[in-house]
Design an enzyme around this catalytic site. Structure first.
Site, short mmCIF file in Angstrom:
data_model
loop_
_atom_site.label_atom_id
_atom_site.label_comp_id
_atom_site.label_asym_id
_atom_site.label_seq_id
_atom_site.Cartn_x
_atom_site.Cartn_y
_atom_site.Cartn_z
N GLU A 19 7.08 21.98 10.15
CA GLU A 19 6.36 23.22 10.40
C GLU A 19 5.80 23.27 11.82
O GLU A 19 5.72 24.35 12.42
CB GLU A 19 5.22 23.38 9.38
CG GLU A 19 5.68 23.45 7.92
CD GLU A 19 6.73 24.54 7.67
OE1 GLU A 19 6.77 25.52 8.43
OE2 GLU A 19 7.50 24.39 6.71
N HIS A 22 8.40 24.79 14.12
CA HIS A 22 8.36 26.26 14.11
C HIS A 22 7.16 26.78 14.90
O HIS A 22 7.28 27.71 15.71
CB HIS A 22 8.25 26.78 12.67
CG HIS A 22 9.46 26.53 11.82
ND1 HIS A 22 10.74 26.89 12.23
CD2 HIS A 22 9.59 25.98 10.58
CE1 HIS A 22 11.60 26.56 11.27
NE2 HIS A 22 10.93 26.01 10.27
#
Length: 457
Positions: A19, A22
């Site tokens: 994550e 991202h």
């Protein structure tokens, strides 16, 4: 507790890195990030940071995460109107297709970069392995037919140098799905080298789950191991009976004992039954009685006395090797290892889809938790190697062109590049349903395999 902790640490690191990939690339592309979440369910930690007042959340269920970016398509009409001139250009849906590809690709890329870093650390510190010395070769096995002999040291497989049995297994695993025959170069005790052609066509699609090396007739060399006691566990049956480190077991109940394995077999087969041992201690023979403790192993009652094997350093040196490199070569090896593992994972998945490989190789959270605990028990190097492998698996899985995965979004963006406009909402909704169905089936297979492994041991 160690297994549970290792599992949580594994998921936490892999999901956080994914994550963060991202998140960081979204920030580089000047996209506004609303929330960075690790886990699902009820949050137990919330806090806002940064110029965008991004909400960072950690929830109780560590089985995933997400990065929520500003996106006009997800806002009610009233909120769309309320967007100011500063935030509107920073919406994810307003970015060029190339920026969206970069942001979506960053998660899997971060997992692959993590694997490279972990392997780099491992290769610099050194990876312990078992020397590729050939043990007993069964008659009529592919290894015997190839002319390989016990005691030979494997030098290379398919032209690639090998330093340990781990290397041999990895290269053969790749060669099995490429060709029916592989070249092996070996060296005997007289330092004479020879080349052999090993047939691989006996390996079927269900053999990858088992020890396929044994089916080829390949096994590590095992030195003669006399039944000599090493460490004695406190309060174990051996200590209570008066056994000591260095005792050599000559016989059990009058039956001669030739090696350690034979002694272990006798102990396992007699749980709770008194055994009369004839020992040799400090050059003199003596007798002692010991009653093995009753232990449950996979639903079966076995005996155990709490004594280890006394292996001397010469035996250890003959069987083991420490493989390490300098910083630059370690980095190169780490990149190659990550690339080879990624490509192999994709090939194996393709063979599963075509029916050439068994779906038994798909693992779920139970198996991952079990391996996490086992690797943590062995040591930090083993755990780091496991973490790198799972990180590669997560990165490759997310790149698959399945809707709802990162690879599915990349598929849509690739179509958009050639089409000149975004994929329609109707197509994306249909893809969403298909993707969720595929993932549900995959998880069902994974849980079934986990359950089967748990039942069968």
């Amino acid at each position: 507790m160690l297994t549970l902790l290792a599992f949580i640490v594994t998921l936490g690191i892999l999901i956080a890195v994914h994550e963060y990939g991202h998140f960081q690339v979204a920030r580089w592309c000047n996209v506004k990030v609303l929330r960075f979440s690790l886990g699902f369910g009820k949050p137990f930690y919330k806090r806002r940071f940064g110029k965008d007042n991004t909400e960072f959340v950690i929830s109780v269920l560590p089985f995933g995460g997400y990065v929520k970016m500003l996106d006009e398509r997800e806002l009610p009409e009233g909120e769309k109107v309320a967007l100011d001139a500063v935030d509107l250009p920073r919406a994810f849906n307003r970015q060029s297709v190339w920026k969206r590809i970069a942001i979506v690709s960053a998660g899997p890329a971060a997992n692959l970069l993590l694997a490279i870093f972990l392997y780099w650390v491992l290769f610099m510190h050194g990876v312990a392995g078992i020397k590729p010395l050939l043990g007993d070769i069964p008659a009529d096995s592919p290894a015997a037919k190839a002319g390989l002999q016990s005691g030979e040291l494997i030098q290379s497989v398919a032209g690639e140098p090998v330093a340990s049995w781990q290397d041999v297994r990895w290269i053969l695993l790749q060669e099995v799905i490429k060709a029916p025959m592989v070249e092996m170069r070996v060296k005997n005790d007289l330092q004479r080298e020879s080349v052999h052609q090993l047939a691989l066509d006996s390996i079927g699609k269900d053999d990858f789950e088992e020890d396929f090396l044994a089916k080829l007739g390949l096994a590590p060399y095992r030195p003669v191991m006399p039944a000599k006691l090493g460490d004695i566990l406190q309060d174990g049956a051996a200590e209570k009976a008066g056994l000591k480190t260095g005792d050599l077991v000559i016989s059990v109940n009058g039956k001669a004992i030739s090696d350690w394995e034979q002694f272990v077999t006798q102990v396992r087969e007699q749980p709770g039954q008194a055994m009369l041992l004839e020992l040799q201690r400090d050059g003199r023979n003596m007798q002692l009685a010991v009653t093995p403790d009753i232990v449950d192993e996979g639903g079966k009652k076995i005996g155990r006395i709490g004594a280890g094997y006394a292996m001397d350093q010469a035996e250890i040196d003959k069987m083991t090797v420490l493989v390490s490199y300098g910083p630059l070569q370690s980095f190169t090896s780490a990149v190659n290892k990550t690339w080879e593992t990624s490509v192999f994972s994709i090939k194996m998945l393709a063979r599963m889809v075509t029916g050439e490989a068994s779906w038994k190789g798909v693992s779920g959270p139970v198996t991952i938790a079990s391996y996490a605990g086992q690797s943590a028990h062995v040591g930090w190097k083993s755990f780091i190697g496991f973490l790198a492998l799972i990180s590669i698996s997560l990165g490759v899985l997310n790149l698959l062109p399945v809707p709802v995965l990162d690879g599915g979004h990349l598929l849509y963006y690739t179509i958009e590049i050639f089409k000149g406009s975004p994929v329609s909402e109707a197509v994306m909704e249909a893809g969403q349903r298909i993707g969720l169905t595929i993932l549900a089936l995959l998880m069902a297979v994974a849980f079934y395999n986990d359950f089967t492994r748990f039942i069968t041991g």
